[in-house]
Design a protein around this motif. Structure first.
Motif, PDB file in Angstrom:
ATOM      1  N   GLU A 106       0.827  -1.195   0.000  1.00  0.00           N
ATOM      2  CA  GLU A 106       0.000   0.000   0.000  1.00  0.00           C
ATOM      3  C   GLU A 106       0.870   1.258   0.000  1.00  0.00           C
ATOM      4  O   GLU A 106       1.714   1.432   0.889  1.00  0.00           O
ATOM      5  N   SER A 107       0.661   2.137  -0.949  1.00  0.00           N
ATOM      6  CA  SER A 107       1.483   3.352  -1.035  1.00  0.00           C
ATOM      7  C   SER A 107       1.290   4.250   0.181  1.00  0.00           C
ATOM      8  O   SER A 107       2.241   4.898   0.630  1.00  0.00           O
ATOM      9  N   TYR A 108       0.078   4.270   0.747  1.00  0.00           N
ATOM     10  CA  TYR A 108      -0.150   5.117   1.928  1.00  0.00           C
ATOM     11  C   TYR A 108       0.688   4.638   3.107  1.00  0.00           C
ATOM     12  O   TYR A 108       1.339   5.440   3.783  1.00  0.00           O
ATOM     13  N   TYR A 109       0.689   3.331   3.335  1.00  0.00           N
ATOM     14  CA  TYR A 109       1.491   2.778   4.429  1.00  0.00           C
ATOM     15  C   TYR A 109       2.973   3.037   4.190  1.00  0.00           C
ATOM     16  O   TYR A 109       3.713   3.394   5.121  1.00  0.00           O
ATOM     17  N   CYS A 110       3.434   2.873   2.973  1.00  0.00           N
ATOM     18  CA  CYS A 110       4.849   3.130   2.662  1.00  0.00           C
ATOM     19  C   CYS A 110       5.199   4.594   2.898  1.00  0.00           C
ATOM     20  O   CYS A 110       6.283   4.910   3.405  1.00  0.00           O
ATOM     21  N   MET A 111       4.281   5.484   2.543  1.00  0.00           N
ATOM     22  CA  MET A 111       4.504   6.908   2.793  1.00  0.00           C
ATOM     23  C   MET A 111       4.589   7.193   4.286  1.00  0.00           C
ATOM     24  O   MET A 111       5.477   7.913   4.751  1.00  0.00           O
ATOM     25  N   TRP A 112       3.675   6.600   5.059  1.00  0.00           N
ATOM     26  CA  TRP A 112       3.692   6.764   6.523  1.00  0.00           C
ATOM     27  C   TRP A 112       5.009   6.264   7.113  1.00  0.00           C
ATOM     28  O   TRP A 112       5.629   6.943   7.942  1.00  0.00           O
ATOM     29  N   GLY A 113       5.450   5.092   6.682  1.00  0.00           N
ATOM     30  CA  GLY A 113       6.696   4.543   7.194  1.00  0.00           C
ATOM     31  C   GLY A 113       7.897   5.402   6.833  1.00  0.00           C
ATOM     32  O   GLY A 113       8.794   5.594   7.655  1.00  0.00           O
ATOM     33  N   ALA A 114       7.914   5.917   5.612  1.00  0.00           N
ATOM     34  CA  ALA A 114       9.009   6.784   5.198  1.00  0.00           C
ATOM     35  C   ALA A 114       9.042   8.061   6.031  1.00  0.00           C
ATOM     36  O   ALA A 114      10.111   8.552   6.410  1.00  0.00           O
ATOM     37  N   LEU A 115       7.872   8.592   6.336  1.00  0.00           N
ATOM     38  CA  LEU A 115       7.810   9.791   7.176  1.00  0.00           C
ATOM     39  C   LEU A 115       8.320   9.498   8.586  1.00  0.00           C
ATOM     40  O   LEU A 115       9.050  10.309   9.178  1.00  0.00           O
ATOM     41  N   ARG A 116       7.936   8.355   9.143  1.00  0.00           N
ATOM     42  CA  ARG A 116       8.404   8.006  10.491  1.00  0.00           C
ATOM     43  C   ARG A 116       9.926   7.863  10.524  1.00  0.00           C
ATOM     44  O   ARG A 116      10.592   8.345  11.437  1.00  0.00           O
ATOM     45  N   ARG A 117      10.466   7.170   9.529  1.00  0.00           N
ATOM     46  CA  ARG A 117      11.913   6.974   9.485  1.00  0.00           C
ATOM     47  C   ARG A 117      12.626   8.315   9.285  1.00  0.00           C
ATOM     48  O   ARG A 117      13.633   8.601   9.949  1.00  0.00           O
ATOM     49  N   THR A 118      12.095   9.155   8.418  1.00  0.00           N
ATOM     50  CA  THR A 118      12.701  10.467   8.195  1.00  0.00           C
ATOM     51  C   THR A 118      12.654  11.308   9.460  1.00  0.00           C
ATOM     52  O   THR A 118      13.634  11.969   9.814  1.00  0.00           O
ATOM     53  N   ALA A 119      11.521  11.271  10.159  1.00  0.00           N
ATOM     54  CA  ALA A 119      11.407  12.027  11.405  1.00  0.00           C
ATOM     55  C   ALA A 119      12.400  11.525  12.446  1.00  0.00           C
ATOM     56  O   ALA A 119      12.968  12.320  13.214  1.00  0.00           O
ATOM     57  N   GLN A 120      12.638  10.209  12.471  1.00  0.00           N
ATOM     58  CA  GLN A 120      13.607   9.654  13.419  1.00  0.00           C
ATOM     59  C   GLN A 120      15.019  10.157  13.110  1.00  0.00           C
ATOM     60  O   GLN A 120      15.768  10.536  14.009  1.00  0.00           O
ATOM     61  N   GLU A 121      15.380  10.172  11.846  1.00  0.00           N
ATOM     62  CA  GLU A 121      16.706  10.659  11.472  1.00  0.00           C
ATOM     63  C   GLU A 121      16.832  12.161  11.734  1.00  0.00           C
ATOM     64  O   GLU A 121      17.882  12.647  12.181  1.00  0.00           O
ATOM     65  N   MET A 122      15.758  12.906  11.478  1.00  0.00           N
ATOM     66  CA  MET A 122      15.764  14.340  11.763  1.00  0.00           C
ATOM     67  C   MET A 122      15.902  14.608  13.258  1.00  0.00           C
ATOM     68  O   MET A 122      16.538  15.586  13.672  1.00  0.00           O
ATOM     69  N   LEU A 123      15.298  13.744  14.058  1.00  0.00           N
ATOM     70  CA  LEU A 123      15.387  13.891  15.514  1.00  0.00           C
ATOM     71  C   LEU A 123      16.842  13.908  15.967  1.00  0.00           C
ATOM     72  O   LEU A 123      17.276  14.815  16.691  1.00  0.00           O
ATOM     73  N   TRP A 124      17.607  12.895  15.555  1.00  0.00           N
ATOM     74  CA  TRP A 124      18.999  12.808  15.986  1.00  0.00           C
ATOM     75  C   TRP A 124      19.821  13.968  15.433  1.00  0.00           C
ATOM     76  O   TRP A 124      20.696  14.507  16.128  1.00  0.00           O
ATOM     77  N   GLU A 125      19.545  14.362  14.200  1.00  0.00           N
ATOM     78  CA  GLU A 125      20.276  15.489  13.625  1.00  0.00           C
ATOM     79  C   GLU A 125      20.010  16.767  14.410  1.00  0.00           C
ATOM     80  O   GLU A 125      20.930  17.550  14.683  1.00  0.00           O
ATOM     81  N   SER A 126      18.761  16.980  14.809  1.00  0.00           N
ATOM     82  CA  SER A 126      18.435  18.201  15.548  1.00  0.00           C
ATOM     83  C   SER A 126      19.091  18.212  16.915  1.00  0.00           C
ATOM     84  O   SER A 126      19.516  19.269  17.410  1.00  0.00           O
ATOM     85  N   VAL A 127      19.192  17.058  17.550  1.00  0.00           N
ATOM     86  CA  VAL A 127      19.833  16.975  18.865  1.00  0.00           C
ATOM     87  C   VAL A 127      21.339  17.146  18.744  1.00  0.00           C
ATOM     88  O   VAL A 127      21.978  17.821  19.572  1.00  0.00           O
ATOM     89  N   ASN A 128      21.922  16.529  17.720  1.00  0.00           N
ATOM     90  CA  ASN A 128      23.379  16.573  17.581  1.00  0.00           C
ATOM     91  C   ASN A 128      23.915  17.983  17.376  1.00  0.00           C
ATOM     92  O   ASN A 128      25.068  18.273  17.715  1.00  0.00           O
ATOM     93  N   LEU A 129      23.104  18.881  16.824  1.00  0.00           N
ATOM     94  CA  LEU A 129      23.549  20.263  16.674  1.00  0.00           C
ATOM     95  C   LEU A 129      23.902  20.868  18.036  1.00  0.00           C
ATOM     96  O   LEU A 129      24.929  21.534  18.184  1.00  0.00           O
TER      97      LEU A 129
END
Length: 390
Positions: free
Chosen positions: A72-95
């Motif tokens: 399902e493209s919707y589920y894949c989009m949701w998962g991609a957003l979650r993974r991207t948000a997780q990577e953004m989280l660490w980047e924002s903290v590391n600053l």
């Protein structure tokens, strides 16, 4: 979300750094509240009826549901957003971490000179491969990596990062799990018990360790982990908060403590970081370390058997996409059988829950601690009841 307690070892973000972190929080919250629920709608209204018609039954496991949803493209989009948000989280903290690390390391050294607790590291300890093979939670370098002498960066990063990851649901000190075990299990079941020696396994930065210092002020509290930089930070953090804890670098599978050393042994979301054979070793080690009549309590996020298959599927996203290779495997183990094999008697084993406070923005599907309870695996050593004079 409530503001995180700004203790002396936590990096202070600039205006722009804080804005980035708050954006990540808002993005994660939007994904959880506005995007995630539609996955269930798609499944129940379209995919499940089609599966039921073709197979004359409903999907029975999260694995069957994954085969449907991953197309399902919707589920894949949701998962991609979650993974991207997780990577953004660490980047924002590391600053914040990278900018202030020299200052925080100097503060850590200063706190050690007037320490009320202690820190013992073991440079020869071999960190298990199941810990080093991946960057757990996608945190760059994981918990164990060191890049400079007396490094504490992993601990600093985790302290702020897990607060954002849980969207503040673990409380201003990230200690909601330890508090839940104490207030909603130990104090209810054993209101008069005063353990003299307590051990926290896999303590990371001591979030869940410190509540035991307050709950049992006369107890000696020990805490172990395999990751040196995380332990250095845990020690400095405890000292900054005025809590006496004795931290040491050890593998929970095989410690150097003497037999029958502890009245109470606890862990908090440790078991899912280990493969089944290591969990078996940890349970055996608990049996060795407990005094007769002593108690172990292992707290975890909910097990799949307590969920409907779709919720289990959503919860299992961590296994597939967030560098948590043992997340799903641990939740499908027969933990009672492993505890029996570790030497505990069947009548002394309890599997129960400890409630945590939920806020209105928390969902049932796919969220850390989102089901309102922590799962507890508890067991007494031998058949002797807990006594206050252990």
């Amino acid at each position: 979300m409530d503001e995180q307690v700004q203790h002396a070892m936590l990096p202070q973000p600039t205006h722009d750094e804080l804005a980035r972190q708050q954006f990540v929080h808002s993005l994660k919250q939007h994904i959880a509240t506005q995007i995630s629920p539609n996955n269930r709608t798609i499944y129940e209204q379209r995919l499940k009826p089609k599966f039921d018609q073709e197979h004359q039954r409903s999907p029975e496991t999260q694995h069957e549901i994954r085969q449907l949803m991953q197309q399902e493209s919707y589920y894949c989009m949701w998962g991609a957003l979650r993974r991207t948000a997780q990577e953004m989280l660490w980047e924002s903290v590391n600053l914040s971490v990278e900018r202030q690390l020299p200052e925080l390391m100097a503060r850590s050294q200063q706190l050690q000179t007037q320490a009320i607790g202690s820190l013992t590291l073991n440079p020869t300890l071999e960190v298990p491969v199941y810990h080093t093979a991946v960057d757990i939670h996608c945190m760059p370098g994981g918990y164990h990596s060191e890049y400079r002498d007396e490094d504490i960066a992993a601990g600093v990063t985790y302290d702020r990062g897990v607060y954002l990851y849980a969207m503040g649901r673990l409380g201003p000190l990230n200690d909601a799990m330890g508090q839940a075990v104490i207030q909603n299990y130990l104090k209810l079941q054993y209101p008069d018990w005063q353990p003299e020696k307590i051990l926290d396994l896999g303590c990371s930065v001591g979030h869940s360790t410190l509540p035991y210092v307050d709950a049992y002020p006369d107890a000696e509290v020990q805490a172990i982990d395999v990751a040196a930089p995380t332990l250095r930070y845990a020690h400095a953090r405890a000292e900054a908060l005025g809590k006496r804890v004795h931290f040491s670098q050890q593998n929970a599978e095989h410690t150097d403590f003497l037999d029958a050393s502890f009245d109470l042994i606890v862990s908090h979301i440790l078991l899912h970081e280990a493969p089944p054979h290591a969990i078996a070793n940890i349970l055996r080690e608990c049996n060795r370390l407990l005094k007769p009549g002593g108690l172990m309590v292992h707290a975890e996020a909910p097990l799949y058997r307590n969920m409907d298959p779709f919720s289990a599927f959503m919860f299992d996203w961590e296994t597939q996409n967030n560098n948590e290779p043992w997340w799903g495997a641990m939740r499908q183990l027969d933990l009672e059988a492993l505890t029996l094999q570790a030497g505990f008697a069947a009548e002394n084993i309890t599997q129960t829950v400890a409630a945590m406070e939920l806020k209105t923005d928390q969902l049932k599907d796919g969220g850390f601690g989102s089901r309102g309870n922590w799962f507890l695996l508890a067991a007494h050593k031998d058949s002797s009841p807990i006594q206050n004079d252990l």
